[in-house]
Design a protein around this motif. Structure first.
Motif, PDB file in Angstrom:
ATOM      1  N   THR A  60     102.686  51.961  60.160  1.00  0.00           N
ATOM      2  CA  THR A  60     103.570  51.010  59.470  1.00  0.00           C
ATOM      3  C   THR A  60     102.818  49.708  59.210  1.00  0.00           C
ATOM      4  O   THR A  60     102.915  49.115  58.132  1.00  0.00           O
ATOM      5  CB  THR A  60     104.827  50.736  60.319  1.00  0.00           C
ATOM      6  N   ALA A  61     102.025  49.273  60.227  1.00  0.00           N
ATOM      7  CA  ALA A  61     101.290  48.020  60.062  1.00  0.00           C
ATOM      8  C   ALA A  61     100.207  48.148  58.989  1.00  0.00           C
ATOM      9  O   ALA A  61     100.128  47.325  58.081  1.00  0.00           O
ATOM     10  CB  ALA A  61     100.668  47.609  61.399  1.00  0.00           C
ATOM     11  N   VAL A  62      99.393  49.208  59.097  1.00  0.00           N
ATOM     12  CA  VAL A  62      98.236  49.269  58.197  1.00  0.00           C
ATOM     13  C   VAL A  62      98.554  49.854  56.822  1.00  0.00           C
ATOM     14  O   VAL A  62      97.803  49.635  55.882  1.00  0.00           O
ATOM     15  CB  VAL A  62      97.054  50.039  58.844  1.00  0.00           C
ATOM     16  N   LEU A  63      99.662  50.590  56.704  1.00  0.00           N
ATOM     17  CA  LEU A  63      99.969  51.200  55.400  1.00  0.00           C
ATOM     18  C   LEU A  63     101.221  50.617  54.743  1.00  0.00           C
ATOM     19  O   LEU A  63     101.220  50.343  53.550  1.00  0.00           O
ATOM     20  CB  LEU A  63     100.147  52.723  55.556  1.00  0.00           C
ATOM     21  N   VAL A  64     102.277  50.441  55.544  1.00  0.00           N
ATOM     22  CA  VAL A  64     103.548  50.045  54.930  1.00  0.00           C
ATOM     23  C   VAL A  64     103.558  48.548  54.594  1.00  0.00           C
ATOM     24  O   VAL A  64     104.016  48.151  53.511  1.00  0.00           O
ATOM     25  CB  VAL A  64     104.743  50.428  55.841  1.00  0.00           C
ATOM     26  N   ILE A  65     103.051  47.716  55.499  1.00  0.00           N
ATOM     27  CA  ILE A  65     103.067  46.263  55.211  1.00  0.00           C
ATOM     28  C   ILE A  65     102.267  45.955  53.930  1.00  0.00           C
ATOM     29  O   ILE A  65     102.779  45.291  53.024  1.00  0.00           O
ATOM     30  CB  ILE A  65     102.571  45.443  56.424  1.00  0.00           C
ATOM     31  N   PRO A  66     101.013  46.487  53.800  1.00  0.00           N
ATOM     32  CA  PRO A  66     100.304  46.234  52.529  1.00  0.00           C
ATOM     33  C   PRO A  66     101.027  46.839  51.322  1.00  0.00           C
ATOM     34  O   PRO A  66     100.903  46.333  50.204  1.00  0.00           O
ATOM     35  CB  PRO A  66      98.957  46.911  52.743  1.00  0.00           C
ATOM     36  N   ALA A  67     101.750  47.914  51.550  1.00  0.00           N
ATOM     37  CA  ALA A  67     102.479  48.528  50.430  1.00  0.00           C
ATOM     38  C   ALA A  67     103.594  47.595  49.954  1.00  0.00           C
ATOM     39  O   ALA A  67     103.868  47.497  48.762  1.00  0.00           O
ATOM     40  CB  ALA A  67     103.060  49.861  50.859  1.00  0.00           C
ATOM     41  N   PHE A  68     104.217  46.909  50.879  1.00  0.00           N
ATOM     42  CA  PHE A  68     105.253  45.937  50.495  1.00  0.00           C
ATOM     43  C   PHE A  68     104.628  44.657  49.936  1.00  0.00           C
ATOM     44  O   PHE A  68     105.161  44.033  49.039  1.00  0.00           O
ATOM     45  CB  PHE A  68     106.106  45.567  51.713  1.00  0.00           C
ATOM     46  N   ARG A 108      78.691  43.813  57.499  1.00  0.00           N
ATOM     47  CA  ARG A 108      79.938  43.256  57.017  1.00  0.00           C
ATOM     48  C   ARG A 108      80.465  44.001  55.789  1.00  0.00           C
ATOM     49  O   ARG A 108      79.761  44.185  54.807  1.00  0.00           O
ATOM     50  CB  ARG A 108      79.711  41.777  56.682  1.00  0.00           C
ATOM     51  N   GLY A 109      81.644  44.418  55.870  1.00  0.00           N
ATOM     52  CA  GLY A 109      82.306  45.015  54.720  1.00  0.00           C
ATOM     53  C   GLY A 109      81.858  46.412  54.367  1.00  0.00           C
ATOM     54  O   GLY A 109      82.452  47.052  53.535  1.00  0.00           O
ATOM     55  N   SER A 110      80.811  46.888  55.060  1.00  0.00           N
ATOM     56  CA  SER A 110      80.284  48.188  54.673  1.00  0.00           C
ATOM     57  C   SER A 110      81.291  49.318  54.844  1.00  0.00           C
ATOM     58  O   SER A 110      81.280  50.265  54.087  1.00  0.00           O
ATOM     59  CB  SER A 110      79.026  48.488  55.475  1.00  0.00           C
ATOM     60  N   SER A 111      82.092  49.209  55.875  1.00  0.00           N
ATOM     61  CA  SER A 111      83.057  50.298  56.079  1.00  0.00           C
ATOM     62  C   SER A 111      84.472  49.761  56.153  1.00  0.00           C
ATOM     63  O   SER A 111      85.274  50.222  56.913  1.00  0.00           O
ATOM     64  CB  SER A 111      82.705  51.053  57.367  1.00  0.00           C
ATOM     65  N   SER A 112      84.729  48.761  55.407  1.00  0.00           N
ATOM     66  CA  SER A 112      86.055  48.157  55.495  1.00  0.00           C
ATOM     67  C   SER A 112      87.133  49.113  54.990  1.00  0.00           C
ATOM     68  O   SER A 112      87.172  49.474  53.824  1.00  0.00           O
ATOM     69  CB  SER A 112      86.098  46.860  54.687  1.00  0.00           C
ATOM     70  N   VAL A 113      87.944  49.514  55.902  1.00  0.00           N
ATOM     71  CA  VAL A 113      89.061  50.391  55.543  1.00  0.00           C
ATOM     72  C   VAL A 113      90.004  49.641  54.613  1.00  0.00           C
ATOM     73  O   VAL A 113      90.579  50.192  53.687  1.00  0.00           O
ATOM     74  CB  VAL A 113      89.811  50.823  56.825  1.00  0.00           C
ATOM     75  N   LEU A 114      90.069  48.314  54.870  1.00  0.00           N
ATOM     76  CA  LEU A 114      90.951  47.488  54.051  1.00  0.00           C
ATOM     77  C   LEU A 114      90.601  47.571  52.573  1.00  0.00           C
ATOM     78  O   LEU A 114      91.445  47.812  51.725  1.00  0.00           O
ATOM     79  CB  LEU A 114      90.850  46.041  54.553  1.00  0.00           C
ATOM     80  N   LEU A 120      93.592  49.405  63.669  1.00  0.00           N
ATOM     81  CA  LEU A 120      93.348  50.829  63.791  1.00  0.00           C
ATOM     82  C   LEU A 120      92.716  51.146  65.151  1.00  0.00           C
ATOM     83  O   LEU A 120      93.165  52.039  65.884  1.00  0.00           O
ATOM     84  CB  LEU A 120      92.427  51.278  62.646  1.00  0.00           C
ATOM     85  N   VAL A 121      91.662  50.387  65.499  1.00  0.00           N
ATOM     86  CA  VAL A 121      90.971  50.647  66.764  1.00  0.00           C
ATOM     87  C   VAL A 121      91.896  50.321  67.932  1.00  0.00           C
ATOM     88  O   VAL A 121      91.961  51.056  68.918  1.00  0.00           O
ATOM     89  CB  VAL A 121      89.660  49.827  66.839  1.00  0.00           C
ATOM     90  N   SER A 122      92.630  49.215  67.787  1.00  0.00           N
ATOM     91  CA  SER A 122      93.541  48.829  68.872  1.00  0.00           C
ATOM     92  C   SER A 122      94.621  49.890  69.053  1.00  0.00           C
ATOM     93  O   SER A 122      94.936  50.285  70.175  1.00  0.00           O
ATOM     94  CB  SER A 122      94.123  47.452  68.562  1.00  0.00           C
ATOM     95  N   GLY A 123      95.178  50.369  67.939  1.00  0.00           N
ATOM     96  CA  GLY A 123      96.191  51.428  68.016  1.00  0.00           C
ATOM     97  C   GLY A 123      95.602  52.683  68.628  1.00  0.00           C
ATOM     98  O   GLY A 123      96.223  53.328  69.478  1.00  0.00           O
ATOM     99  N   LEU A 124      94.359  52.993  68.215  1.00  0.00           N
ATOM    100  CA  LEU A 124      93.735  54.214  68.745  1.00  0.00           C
ATOM    101  C   LEU A 124      93.460  54.089  70.244  1.00  0.00           C
ATOM    102  O   LEU A 124      93.638  55.047  70.994  1.00  0.00           O
ATOM    103  CB  LEU A 124      92.436  54.506  67.982  1.00  0.00           C
TER     104      LEU A 124
END
Lengths: 212, 793
Positions: free
Chosen positions: B780-788, B412-418, B742-746
């Protein structure tokens, strides 16, 4: 007595009908081969001709003069000089025809014009003495061997509807045709006599052009 | 719903075997149903059905003379004589197996042997219209009669005279040429000459064989047999002579084979891609169930379509199967939340937390696909049912089944991109603005390029067109003229007479436009009975007024040229006899039956007569205006058909996007109840669509039927990403959403990106458009939404 008469009739029938056929078949083959061989030497052929037409459509016999020129493999000139200047030239599949009286001149292609296609095929076959083609199209009978006179009966039903037979007379040396007579089923006749046949002589450059 | 989910989770926690048995039973049932399916391999599913104009026109276009025939183009190398070509053509014609090539003909046969030329003139009185009578009046002047008889004499003196004599006696004034001109309007092959009864091109280097076949144009297997038989027959051709088969079958076969090869390639590439993703991000046996989820969804989709429709389109199955690959996303979100997420209040709470975005994500996708139910295209309606059933199944499996089969992760959390990203945004606040700025630039450019996007519904654009077939079509058109793509006017009637009358009206209109030389029609040779009777009466009146004068002139002029007094008796006899009436049987007897049958259709007691003319848009528009209101007359044109189809696709697309947009916004409002969150959740989908349209405009690609579905797919997926990221930002629980997205998009990129390798234009264009859209939606989902809106907790 009746038996003897019957037998005589049968024998007569055999000699009249069957025997000539056998004789013809025997003598025709080498003769045709000879004619074919002689024609193979022909590169060019030119001759004035006289045409006599006895047709029901005309009030009287119609005489005309003309010129016939052939050059291997498929160049032709058929030109009438009298009573009206008309004719056609053929260069391969294409040609031109003219009629000075009606002042008409037009191009044609043997692929487009079935009648001209058929005429061109016929004239070329005669000029080349293409006996293979002629034998396929006509039943040939030898009438006399000296000079060679052949009768040709059309095998094609369509052609046989209007042509009864053609009579072809060859020159004494059997190198070319000197006269053609066409007898139609209706009794109409056309005779073309080639008067001064020149074989393999040089032709003028305008030989296959429309006269000006 | 979420309470039900919790209750179900508690109930099945100790009864997992029940779920397995249920899944097994359902799978066996679905498998049995699927084995009974009959799949129709035809593009017609992607064309409007019902009573629409486009559907009607498409049916009519199938009736075009050469659309339903096999055309074999035989070509000789330079130097080969026409006679040799025709002999080879005949050999090929005889070598074609009769069971596949019905009634093959290499020409109309020896027309000269038919009664055509003997009889045609007899029908002139019923064929000659007012204009012809005027022309004939001009041919009866003294000068013209003199010219005609001089020409007759010249003909008679020539060698051909023997053949033409009977004709000249019957028609000394050459009136029959008017009837001959009308014959030309029966010729559907502009660049054709006839030699020994065979079709021969004007350059003498090409011939044709036309044949019927019982094999449907859309039957790929039958098409294979047909082409194999054709290839075998062409082995009889001598060196220097080649033959090409031009019909719908080679296209169908080329398309089917290309799709099969593409799918093999795509499956291998995407399979390898998915394996790489599996080892990179999942690395667990329990994750296999996530990968099985699309298979179950697909089975459910197929069963649902089979229940709702009589036949299933192959296009629906193929495209639906690819599309339902997206259902893996629901599984991935549950899997990641379950395996790597955390919640202090326990597993059930984690499930409740992830179920909300999954459920709403699924509902928005459902709404997006459900709008396709209103499509005019049966294939799209099938696709809607397929997608709805598949998504519902995926949601049930992801929320009710999956949690019981996925173990809890230890990393858990070891590789959290978030965490890493939050960290970066926290450490470098300017980066947020940089990301937003870049996003704005890209969106602006995409919006600018999207203006260049055009819609093109040309059917050929949807199919794979091998260069060799295109070349063969081009050569055919260059050699023989426009045989296969002319516009058509159908004149219909409940009886032959009324159809013939309407056909005449059409001919008269085309005549007024001055294009009669480019028209193929039965009208000039086969007028209605009413018209024939009227013309016969006009003819009789015409000659009553002129016969005596003309007879005197012909007699006098004839004498001048040596014609006998009875030379033209057949002409006068013919003139004074009642003319026979023309009918189709007479034309058939003349060896022109094929031309008649190609322009005449009798179907269900209705008679239809076809008129073919050049498919020029300005002409179509002008005729459409004139004929639009005429009863029983229908104009069909390939060009107009494509235009109409484009228009309908455009209208459909606007409707879909509006409906889907409204449905998505309503669902988002229900979910978030706040406008800023709704707008944030919409960012991935809007960016995805914009980049998709902009990318297409930039690359010069045109919108087609398949791209419309691709756009719906982007809407469904893009909104899901938005919902997950906004939910993720709102909630205290860590749902590992970034990783899931990310995985779903990939996985989507791998699946659809592999389609880029496809040679089939439809598959390639779907791959490219989805790739464009998803490539923009995921960042946009993983970078822009958190940026806003950075995560609150």
């Amino acid at each position: 007595m009746l038996y003897k008469t019957g037998l005589s009739s049968l024998l007569l029938f055999f000699f009249l009908c069957v025997a000539p056929v056998c004789a013809d078949n025997l003598s025709l083959e080498p003769l045709l081969t000879e004619l074919k061989h002689a024609a193979a030497q022909t590169e060019t052929l030119s001759s004035p001709f006289v045409q006599e037409k006895y047709l029901d459509i005309f009030a009287e016999k119609l005489l005309s003069d003309g010129v016939f020129i052939y050059q291997k493999p498929d160049f032709l000139r058929w030109e009438l000089l009298t009573p009206m200047a008309s004719g056609f030239v053929l260069r391969g599949d294409d040609g031109e025809r003219w009629n000075h009286l009606s002042q008409e001149q037009e191009s044609f292609s043997v692929t487009d014009d079935p009648v001209m296609g058929m005429i061109a095929q016929q004239l070329l076959a005669w000029a080349r003495v293409d006996l293979d083609w002629l034998e396929g199209r006509y039943r040939i009978e030898l009438q006399t061997a000296d000079p060679v006179v052949l009768h040709l009966y059309p095998r094609d039903e369509g052609e046989a509807e209007f042509i009864k037979y053609l009579q072809i007379q060859f020159s004494a040396d059997r190198s070319h045709v000197v006269a053609v007579q066409m007898v139609e089923q209706s009794g109409d006749q056309t005779t073309i006599t080639f008067t001064e046949v020149k074989i393999n002589s040089a032709l003028p450059s305008s030989a296959f052009q429309v006269p000006k | 719903m979420i309470s039900l989910l919790s209750a179900s989770f508690r109930f099945f926690q100790s009864r997992r075997i029940w779920l397995l048995i249920l899944l097994l039973v359902l799978s066996v049932g679905a498998g049995w149903k699927i084995s009974q399916l009959e799949i129709e391999d035809s593009i017609t599913a992607m064309l409007p059905d019902g009573d629409s104009r486009v559907a009607h026109d498409f049916k009519m276009l199938q009736k075009a003379p050469f659309a339903r025939q096999l055309v074999i183009h035989v070509v000789a190398r330079d130097g080969i004589e026409a006679d040799d070509l025709l002999a080879a053509t005949e050999v090929l014609r005889q070598a074609l197996p009769n069971e596949l090539f019905l009634d093959p003909v290499s020409g109309p046969g020896d027309i000269a042997a038919t009664p055509l030329f003997k009889q045609l003139g007899d029908y002139l009185p019923v064929l000659a219209d007012d204009e012809d009578l005027e022309t004939i009046a001009g041919m009866l002047s003294e000068k013209e009669i003199d010219r005609s008889l001089a020409a007759d004499l010249a003909q008679l003196l020539q060698p051909q005279g023997v053949v033409l004599k009977t004709k000249i006696r019957r028609d000394p004034l050459q009136l029959e040429q008017l009837a001959l001109q009308k014959l030309a309007t029966l010729n559907p092959i502009p660049g054709v000459a006839l030699k020994d009864g065979h079709f021969l091109s004007l350059d003498g280097r090409s011939s044709l064989i036309l044949a019927e076949t019982s094999i449907a144009m859309t039957d790929a297997l039958g098409g294979r047999a047909l082409l194999d038989a054709f290839d075998l027959a062409t082995k009889q051709l001598p060196d220097g002579i080649e033959a090409r088969l031009i019909s719908g079958h080679p296209y169908t076969l080329a398309n089917a084979e290309t799709i099969q090869n593409d799918m093999k390639q795509v499956l291998v590439v995407s399979g390898i891609g998915l394996l790489v993703l599996f080892f990179l991000f999942l690395r667990s046996l329990s994750a296999l169930f996530v990968f099985l989820l699309p298979l179950f969804s697909m089975a459910a989709g197929l069963v649902a379509v089979a229940g709702c429709f009589e036949t299933i389109s192959g296009v629906t199955v193929g495209f639906g199967a690819v599309m339902l690959g997206i259902t893996i996303d629901y599984g991935l979100h549950v899997y990641f939340a379950w395996r790597y997420g955390s919640d202090k209040q326990g597993r059930e709470q984690l499930l409740r937390a992830v179920s909300r975005p999954v459920l709403f994500g699924g509902l928005t996708s459902l709404a997006a696909f459900a709008v396709l139910l209103s499509s005019a295209l049966p294939g799209q309606r099938q696709l809607a049912v397929f997608a709805v059933a598949g998504i519902v199944t995926a949601l049930i499996l992801a929320l009710f089944f999956l949690p019981h089969f996925v173990g809890h992760g230890k990393e858990r959390g070891s590789s959290s991109v978030l965490q890493l990203r939050r960290h970066i945004y926290d450490r470098k606040p300017l980066l947020r603005f940089g990301v937003i700025f870049l996003w704005l630039i890209i969106s602006g450019c995409a919006a600018f390029q999207a203006q260049n996007l055009a819609i093109n519904a040309e059917l050929k654009k949807l199919s794979y067109l091998p260069t060799s077939l295109q070349q063969a079509e081009k050569e055919l058109a260059e050699t023989w003229g426009d045989m296969r793509s002319r516009a058509m006017i159908f004149a219909s009637g409940k009886d032959l007479e009324s159809a013939l009358q309407r056909n005449e009206e059409v001919w008269q209109k085309l005549e007024r436009l001055g294009i009669e030389d480019e028209v193929v029609s039965l009208a000039p040779m086969l007028p209605s009975l009413k018209t024939q009777q009227q013309r016969r009466q006009n003819w009789e009146e015409f000659w009553q007024q002129r016969q005596a004068t003309v007879r005197d002139l012909v007699q006098t002029t004839g004498q001048k040229y040596g014609f006998s007094a009875n030379a033209f008796t057949p002409f006068w006899e013919c003139l004074n006899q009642p003319a026979p009436l023309m009918d189709a049987d007479t034309i058939n007897r003349w060896g022109l039956g094929r031309a008649v049958s190609s322009l005449f259709i009798e179907e269900n007691g209705t008679y239809q007569l076809l008129t073919l003319f050049p498919d020029r848009l300005e002409l179509i528009n002008s005729l459409d205006h004139e004929l639009g209101q005429a009863a029983g007359i229908n104009l069909v044109s390939q060009q107009r058909f494509s235009q109409q189809l484009s228009r309908e696709i455009g209208v459909d697309f606007s409707r879909f996007v509006s409906f889907a947009g409204v449905a998505v916004v309503i669902l988002l409002l229900l979910l978030f109840r706040r406008l800023p969150e709704v707008l944030l959740a919409l960012l991935p989908v809007l960016t995805g669509l914009l980049v998709m349209f902009g990318g297409m405009g930039w690359l010069g690609l045109e919108m087609n039927i398949f791209n419309v579905i691709a756009a719906i797919l982007i809407i469904g997926l893009g909104v899901d990403y938005g919902i997950f990221m906004v939910c993720h930002g709102q909630r205290e629980e860590d749902l590992a959403s970034s990783r899931a997205i990310l995985v779903s998009g990939l996985t989507t990129l791998v699946g659809f990106g592999a389609l880029l390798l496809a040679h089939h234009p439809a598959l390639h264009s779907i791959g490219l458009t989805v790739l464009l859209g998803i490539s923009a939606a995921v960042p946009t989902a993983v970078l822009v939404i958190p940026a806003f809106r950075p995560k609150r907790f």
